[in-house]
Design an enzyme around this catalytic site. Structure first.
Site, PDB file in Angstrom:
ATOM      1  N   PHE A   1       4.129   3.569   8.124  1.00 44.54           N
ATOM      2  CA  PHE A   1       2.726   3.220   8.381  1.00 44.54           C
ATOM      3  C   PHE A   1       2.396   3.552   9.828  1.00 44.54           C
ATOM      4  CE2 PHE A   1      -0.848   0.646   9.697  1.00 44.54           C
ATOM      5  CZ  PHE A   1      -1.743   0.861   8.659  1.00 44.54           C
TER       6      PHE A   1
ATOM      7  N   ASP B   1       7.035   4.975  16.992  1.00 48.95           N
ATOM      8  CA  ASP B   1       5.881   4.096  16.788  1.00 48.95           C
ATOM      9  C   ASP B   1       6.376   2.657  16.887  1.00 48.95           C
ATOM     10  OD1 ASP B   1       3.876   2.461  15.850  1.00 48.95           O
ATOM     11  OD2 ASP B   1       3.304   3.770  14.182  1.00 48.95           O
TER      12      ASP B   1
ATOM     13  N   LYS C   1      -0.739  -3.626  18.927  1.00 51.01           N
ATOM     14  CA  LYS C   1      -0.633  -4.999  18.426  1.00 51.01           C
ATOM     15  C   LYS C   1      -0.461  -6.090  19.500  1.00 51.01           C
ATOM     16  CE  LYS C   1       0.012  -4.429  13.568  1.00 51.01           C
ATOM     17  NZ  LYS C   1       0.359  -3.121  13.009  1.00 51.01           N
TER      18      LYS C   1
HETATM   19  C1  LIG Z   1      -0.382  -1.900  12.730  1.00 48.39           C
HETATM   20  C2  LIG Z   1       0.314  -0.609  12.915  1.00 48.39           C
HETATM   21  C3  LIG Z   1      -0.376   0.567  13.258  1.00 48.39           C
HETATM   22  C4  LIG Z   1      -1.881   0.643  13.334  1.00 48.39           C
HETATM   23  O1  LIG Z   1      -2.417  -0.144  14.319  1.00 48.39           O
HETATM   24  P1  LIG Z   1      -4.012  -0.426  14.338  1.00 48.39           P
HETATM   25  O2  LIG Z   1      -4.200  -1.179  15.611  1.00 48.39           O
HETATM   26  O3  LIG Z   1      -4.331  -1.197  13.116  1.00 48.39           O
HETATM   27  O4  LIG Z   1      -4.675   0.904  14.351  1.00 48.39           O
HETATM   28  C5  LIG Z   1       0.370   1.698  13.507  1.00 48.39           C
HETATM   29  N1  LIG Z   1       1.705   1.698  13.408  1.00 48.39           N
HETATM   30  C6  LIG Z   1       2.398   0.595  13.071  1.00 48.39           C
HETATM   31  C7  LIG Z   1       3.889   0.656  13.003  1.00 48.39           C
HETATM   32  C8  LIG Z   1       1.729  -0.593  12.797  1.00 48.39           C
HETATM   33  O5  LIG Z   1       2.422  -1.671  12.426  1.00 48.39           O
END
Ligand SMILES: *Cc1c(COP(=O)(O)O)cnc(C)c1O
Length: 391
Positions: free
Chosen positions: A129, A216, A245
């Site tokens: 994700f 990420d 986050k």
């Molecule tokens: C939540 C998340 C995102 C996206 O972040 P947003 O602030 O919702 O755009 C991207 N990568 C990972 C691993 C996430 O958990």
């Protein structure tokens, strides 16, 4: 109050919170909930942390926004602090995780073009994700989330998560690979932990092929797994790290960090953001980092995470229907042998905020400030719910 004027992109639970304190949230009826979701891994210091609140109030009274057309001392200070903690050298600030990843994707493409790769490709993983913008949605391995938004973005290759050989094979068939984008632990994908040495192996592979290793850490970063960044459980340094986050403890801020050649790719005019790294967001992040430091929250996440998993294992490990209890620090997943989305509503009734991801994995992401008694209460509450759920 009516939901009718909202685009129904979320199937919302029938509850609204009116205030919070530490790991607790309260609704309008005064019912209290133990928050084991933290706004999806965002409020790592818990709710209404006095030091963050104080910093925000003071900053709001002083200066909220200027522009990246000018120098922003708080942004420079935050960048330096993040570089110290991560081993990176330069930072681009955005407002969300998806935007931080967009910056990484653009950076990788430019990196490729500068090296004569006309059609650069980025390797991503099954179960990943990375966000909801078009490029990050393409990088995300969720067909349901992608459906109806075609044409998606060209230039991504997908391989199984945790499998270095598959990655090498994929690259053999595609000369244009310039980078690998991967979560150190997959969050939305079900708290999936790769085999030990996976990141070190990725590093070695990237070195050999001249690819950028882009991690990420939007969910795993900022102390969640018991280190400031999840890659610090191994020996490597990535080329690019994305954060969001928990960086601002609830104030929107994202960041794309880079070192070495990757840090020099994006020059004047190549990328930008109106809001990214404004004084208010940076002040929130600096206050968050300060509290994390003072309260040694990465260490606390490691200790409370171990306590939580142990207590969950004591009560659940032998239950048929419980496939695995796993996690690192305070990123914990309990995989069941069946879909368990219904647990979320039952937990809510019981005054517990949890979440289910990848259909069968109950996910716990409590604030890192959680104490012994709250951790025990969380473990006992979740164990009780699961015992009742499984026949
Ligand atoms: C939540 C998340 C995102 C996206 O972040 P947003 O602030 O919702 O755009 C991207 N990568 C990972 C691993 C996430 O958990």
């Amino acid at each position: 109050m009516s939901i009718e004027h909202l685009m129904p992109t979320y199937a919302r639970l029938p509850v609204a919170f009116v205030r919070g304190e530490g790991v607790w949230l309260e609704d309008a009826q005064g019912k209290r909930y133990l928050d084991a979701l933290s706004g999806i891994g965002v409020c790592n210091l818990g709710h209404a942390h006095p030091k963050v609140a104080e910093a925000l109030c003071e900053q709001a009274r002083t200066l909220v926004h200027t522009s990246n057309l000018y120098r922003i001392p708080l942004q420079e200070e935050l960048a330096e602090r993040l570089c110290d903690l991560s081993g990176m050298q330069r930072v681009f600030f955005a407002n969300s995780g998806a935007e931080a990843n967009e910056a990484a994707i653009k950076l990788a493409r430019r990196f490729g073009h500068e090296r004569g790769v006309e059609d650069p490709a980025i390797i991503v993983c099954e179960g990943s994700f990375h966000g909801r913008t078009l490029a990050t949605l393409t990088a995300t391995a969720n067909r349901k989330a992608q459906a109806g938004f075609e044409p998606l973005v060209h230039g991504f290759l997908r391989v199984p998560f945790g499998d270095l050989e598959a990655l090498e094979r994929a690259a053999e068939n595609h000369p244009g690979v310039v980078a690998v984008l991967v979560e150190p632990i997959q969050g939305e994908g079900g708290v999936r932990i790769p085999p030990a040495g996976y990141l070190d192996g990725l590093r070695e592979l990237c070195n050999r092929h001249g690819w950028l290793l882009m991690l990420d850490e939007v969910q795993t970063g900022m102390g969640r797994t018991g280190q400031w960044f999840a890659y610090q459980h191994e020996a490597l340094l990535p080329d690019v790290v994305t954060l969001a986050k928990a960086l601002g403890n609830g104030v929107p801020i994202g960041a794309c960090l880079a070192r070495g050649p990757a840090a020099e790719v994006l020059g004047p005019g190549s990328h930008g953001s109106t809001f990214g790294g404004n004084p208010l967001a940076c002040r929130a992040a600096l206050a968050t980092l300060e509290v994390m430091d003072q309260e040694a929250l990465p260490e606390r996440a490691a200790a409370q995470g171990a306590r939580l998993r142990e207590r969950l294992c004591d009560q659940l490990a032998d239950l048929p229907g419980v496939v695995e209890i796993r996690g690192r620090g305070l990123m914990v997943g309990i995989e069941l042998d069946r879909p368990c989305a219904a647990l979320v509503g039952e937990a809510l009734e019981a005054g517990l905020l949890i979440n289910v991801t990848a259909e069968r994995v109950l996910r716990l992401l409590p604030p890192l400030v959680i104490g012994d008694a709250e951790t025990d209460r969380l473990a006992d509450g979740v164990a009780e719910l699961i015992r009742r759920f499984l026949p």
